[in-house]
Design an enzyme around this catalytic site. Sequence first.
Site, mmCIF file in Angstrom:
data_model
loop_
_atom_site.group_PDB
_atom_site.id
_atom_site.type_symbol
_atom_site.label_atom_id
_atom_site.label_comp_id
_atom_site.label_asym_id
_atom_site.label_seq_id
_atom_site.Cartn_x
_atom_site.Cartn_y
_atom_site.Cartn_z
ATOM 1 N N ASP A 80 -10.228 38.967 -40.889
ATOM 2 C CA ASP A 80 -10.055 38.716 -39.472
ATOM 3 C C ASP A 80 -9.217 39.852 -38.880
ATOM 4 O OD1 ASP A 80 -9.993 37.294 -37.003
ATOM 5 O OD2 ASP A 80 -8.020 36.514 -37.530
ATOM 6 N N LYS B 166 -15.906 31.098 -23.172
ATOM 7 C CA LYS B 166 -15.175 32.372 -23.162
ATOM 8 C C LYS B 166 -14.454 32.603 -21.838
ATOM 9 C CE LYS B 166 -18.034 34.815 -26.543
ATOM 10 N NZ LYS B 166 -18.927 33.690 -26.883
ATOM 11 N N SER C 147 -14.958 28.531 -27.270
ATOM 12 C CA SER C 147 -15.667 29.693 -27.810
ATOM 13 C C SER C 147 -17.030 29.892 -27.169
ATOM 14 C CB SER C 147 -15.824 29.544 -29.330
ATOM 15 O OG SER C 147 -16.528 28.355 -29.646
ATOM 16 N N ASP D 38 -5.951 34.203 -40.638
ATOM 17 C CA ASP D 38 -4.730 33.450 -40.344
ATOM 18 C C ASP D 38 -4.954 32.256 -39.426
ATOM 19 O OD1 ASP D 38 -5.232 35.015 -38.015
ATOM 20 O OD2 ASP D 38 -3.163 34.659 -37.400
ATOM 21 N N ASP E 241 -13.008 39.314 -30.987
ATOM 22 C CA ASP E 241 -12.687 40.241 -29.905
ATOM 23 C C ASP E 241 -13.896 41.056 -29.494
ATOM 24 O OD1 ASP E 241 -10.159 39.497 -29.419
ATOM 25 O OD2 ASP E 241 -9.186 41.097 -30.536
ATOM 26 N N THR F 286 -7.114 39.621 -35.367
ATOM 27 C CA THR F 286 -5.914 39.159 -34.685
ATOM 28 C C THR F 286 -5.090 38.270 -35.609
ATOM 29 O OG1 THR F 286 -7.098 39.203 -32.580
ATOM 30 C CG2 THR F 286 -5.049 37.953 -32.660
ATOM 31 N N ARG G 256 -5.891 44.186 -25.791
ATOM 32 C CA ARG G 256 -6.662 42.983 -25.484
ATOM 33 C C ARG G 256 -6.751 42.839 -23.962
ATOM 34 N NH1 ARG G 256 -6.551 39.054 -29.653
ATOM 35 N NH2 ARG G 256 -6.357 37.372 -28.131
ATOM 36 N N GLU H 143 -1.612 33.918 -22.804
ATOM 37 C CA GLU H 143 -1.145 33.277 -21.580
ATOM 38 C C GLU H 143 0.369 33.325 -21.480
ATOM 39 O OE1 GLU H 143 -4.690 30.010 -20.705
ATOM 40 O OE2 GLU H 143 -2.785 29.372 -21.575
ATOM 41 N N ASN I 62 -10.034 29.326 -37.027
ATOM 42 C CA ASN I 62 -11.405 29.827 -36.953
ATOM 43 C C ASN I 62 -11.805 30.624 -38.190
ATOM 44 O OD1 ASN I 62 -9.533 31.796 -36.227
ATOM 45 N ND2 ASN I 62 -11.026 32.953 -35.064
#
EC number: 7.6.2.1
Length: 1178
Positions: free
Chosen positions: A501, A616, A613, A865, A747, A503, A665, A570, A868
């Site tokens: 993965d 988005k 997901s 981590d 991403d 992120t 990002r 956020e 997902n």
Amino acid sequence: MNITGRAPSPITIETHHNNADDSQVISKYQMQRVESIQPKIRKVSRVGAMLESSSVEIGTGLFESVKKRMQLTKQTIDKEAHIDKLCDNDDLQQCEGGNPTANVEFKKQVIFVNDKAQNVKQRGAWFAPTNYIRSTKYTWWNFVPLNILGQFRRISNLYFLITMIITLIPTISPINPYTTILPLLLILCITMVKDGIEDLQRYASDRKSNNQPVLVIDPSGELKNICAHELTVGSIVRVDMDKNFPADLILISSSNPAGSCYVETANLDGETNLKTKRSVAHYQHVKNDHKQHSDLRARIEMELPNEHLDRFVGNMVETYDSAQQSAVHSLGIDHLLLRGSTLRNTLYVYGIVAYVGRETKLAKNMKHAKSKFSLLDKRLNVLLVTLLLAQQAACIVLFSLAAWFQDQVAYQSFYLRPVVNYYANVTSVISDWATYFILLNLVIPLSLFVSLEFVKMFQAKLMQADVQMTAVTDDGHTVGMTAKTSNLNQELSQLDIIFSDKTGTLTENKMEFCSLWCDGVFYHSDQDVTSCLSDNNLLHEYLMCVLLNHSSIPEGVGDDFKYSGPSADENALLMAAARVGYRVLDRTNGGLLVEVRGNKYFYEIVASLDFNSDRKRSSVIVKSEHDNRCVLYTKGADMVMFERSNKCNHDIVAALGDYCSKGLRTLVMASRELDRQELDQWLVQYHEANQSIQNRKYLVGRVSNQLERDLNVLGCSAIEDKLQDGVPESIDFLKRAGFQVWVLTGDKTDTAVNISYSANLLRKGETIEIRIQEPTSKAHCESKLRSALLFLDNNHSKLDLFEFALITDTRALKYALDGELCDLFLSLVSKCNAAICCRCTPLQKARVATLVETRLHKRGLAIGDGVNDVSMIQSCSVGIGIIGREGSQAARASDYAIPKFKHLVRLLAVHGHYSYVRNSDYLHTSFYKNMVIVYLQILFSIYNGFTGATVIDSWISSVFNTIFTVLPPLIIGVFEKDIAEDVLMSRPELYPMFKNDALFNVKSMFVWMMRPLWHACVIFFGTMLAGVYNGGLLGVGVQDGMWAMGTVISNALIATVLIRHCMEFKNWTVVTLLVMLVSAVSYVAFCVFYTALTYFFGYSLYYWEFYTALSSASAWLIAIVLTAICIVPDMAIKFVRRHLTPTAYEQVLLESYWGHKSSSRSDEKSAKVHNDVVVTEI
């Protein structure tokens, strides 16, 4: 934040071949920009001239995907028609929310509030669920039979049970039956005690949970204290602050004025950020009025129990009669308080018990992960079957020879003729077979499996004790590596491919606001924008979108102020907005209290359309009292947002490209002011969709699409997620070690690619990117795959100069993972050095990993981590979880958990290497010591007329395997270090040595099976010859016999085996010296005690034999000479082979012994690093 200048114009530096599937309408503006950058295209073309292919496209890779997103297609010309089409499309990915199942009967569960009798009547007294949780495998009355039954499901234990039964037959068994019974009982008891302790721990945990005190409102309206296991569905319970929820509850009221509460779900998903839960609006005023709670009557219709922690659908109806019209309140995951979570920052809550016991989502998630078997285990199983067949073959040969000897020799010789004259028959044959079956039962070591489990367990403990695999968290705690299994220790040294993965795995997952773009201007984090806000309404709207469209909670005051929420992005954006005067003061059930540049306002949240997901994006509809506006604020991924915007802003595309080129990002912000009449009409549809139990997700997504259209793009944000320390060096090590590294991320492509360059997965000037993205159809995807394969075949000779990296996205994977295109896709990835899959869903991650492993016969490692990544981690041969910020579900579902990505190198290079060497040497030495005795028994059978008599006393033979020689292999299996750690960490080319089972394979086992044959022949025939030519084994004039011969043989055997074990030690320590001393002393001590007190062990002819041999210089000399004859040739062969014709592994061992550092390094590509990136767009 300050104004830093206008955004650069979009630059599209890529060329396109004519393709009917790629036909797109390009704006006049873009065509002008392409013409203006022709010199740059020519420069890039010179870099890519070596590609020699007219069917591929060349570009710098910076903005190669920007044009595709912004080119005006037929659908974007008529945006309204396009959105309507999306809303009418039943496809899951288009309608965003699930495929409608109108023709499928939806099963639901109904409970009645405060009506226990009705709930029991509906489910039945015997089938009514209870809140009793039981995770134990056994009960007090079935522990012994079930545990024994489970142990005898193992073929090895069943084999030794059969052996034990045969030894109980006196006329057949050549050994004392206790020598088989006691070791088997010892093994069974040890395993039983271990299982019992583990189950007692589970029972203690269950008992604590089941007896947790719970406050329940009884029919009289009083609070009653009961145990958690007594809870029933439909009851109303009170939970106070910092208490765990005893069942899955539907929140109806809380101490907060708005009826909301805050929960921590760390026990479920590891996330410490608080989540907001809201009560049913109609009942939130009840507060702590127990009488009103007890008088509440309602029917709750909800989905059947399931394991989805992020999904819940239901309705609360205020009357039992379904035919009667009454108020219906829709219920979602925001109303559900999950068992295992904790109430925070709220004095108390009241909730209706929805699911209890095994029906709770926590219990539904308590599933055993699939069993994973290493290559070593599979080879060991094959070896055991082979040895069992060889044993049976030996038994057949021996009892056949016994029958021949009885008929042709014994019956014809008067001094050997049996008392009862008979020829060989079926009974005698079966009897002889059983005798030799027992005699040769040491072919399969009794303690092998239990000892191997202990060896692996200690290896896992050593991994966890490694201080170099620890990290310090932000709160100052030290986190170390955790081994969830020990079965795959050696598998860590035999892997081919890594699926990672991005992120939180390669990056820190610490989101820091860097910059935003609004109205053509860049604003950076270290600059002030206060002066720009007064005359820039667009920037104000941008910050209001940040301020109102989120799921975070404000916490603390003053310098301790922060935001807590499930999205780190956020939280970072909100903290940046707070620095310029835009701050959330409180979140209520009805809206947000905010402070904007010193003024306080309350915004009512009319509807919240959450991120998932599929969508988005996330949206919120707010009403403001001070300006009487209704506004829709939306933020999300650029592709989704541009598709729903009312115009194409080319400047923002350039800004996004600039951010992505730095690996940042990005999020796009947009808004739309709503007409009250339009909003009222939409809310009717929204509430209808939200009250539907069946297909709610689909219907809400469809209604949401109708409103999220014609958006005004406000700007975009850039958030930095820095690489973890040591990631570039770690990936460089893994690539040099021969790994093919994949990055599977959700991403966008540009961000993932730029992070990959920073992480050394891709290298500027050395990597040719092969991009297969955004195919319009399955045929289009097939065309791209074939073009890529053709390109690789034409440029195969360039592999010495360049690396090839496949870059693809979720749309391409959707087609490529289809059965018809799988072969093309696998052929392509097998020829690439790395791969980056962008916009991947969790299911696609798992499918890619499974497909590559099974079809390409690769051994894969998955590392991630977040939740997902769980599917991918569980589907690979080895799963690694990062103990990170996205929760602990990945770490919990993994086989091994590590604090940082850089620790993966040490886990593979050091611990994986040591585990494989230790397990291989342990198995070799274990089989060796057993096979020596087996060969001795076979040789002795030839000279005793195939009677099945034992050359070594049965007690000594049994204790030989369980005490005398058990410690050296165990020490090898736990503490062996063949090569220094610093050498393993500095030489990645050493890792591939064991991928093909260089140490434990058919050849190595054949050698270790022949070596004991040589030693057995030397010891047996040497003893026989010494007895003949020396006039006796114990000296001239001293009477000896079979047991004297057995004593001399056992002395030479013990010495030979222990010295041979010493030869396998590659790392001598005080522990190894002590173990060898203890093993030798234990043999002498046992023989001294046993031969003097044989009556304690049953009838034996071995009385005083060891003392007689101990006092004979001849017996000592024979044992010493025979040991030397066995060992000296082994030492000489080992010395000559290692110094004249060493293998690659032995060469490394020699270098490690003498302290030399290897001068041989893996060849590195000498291509010059350029600033330009070679990109191949298929």
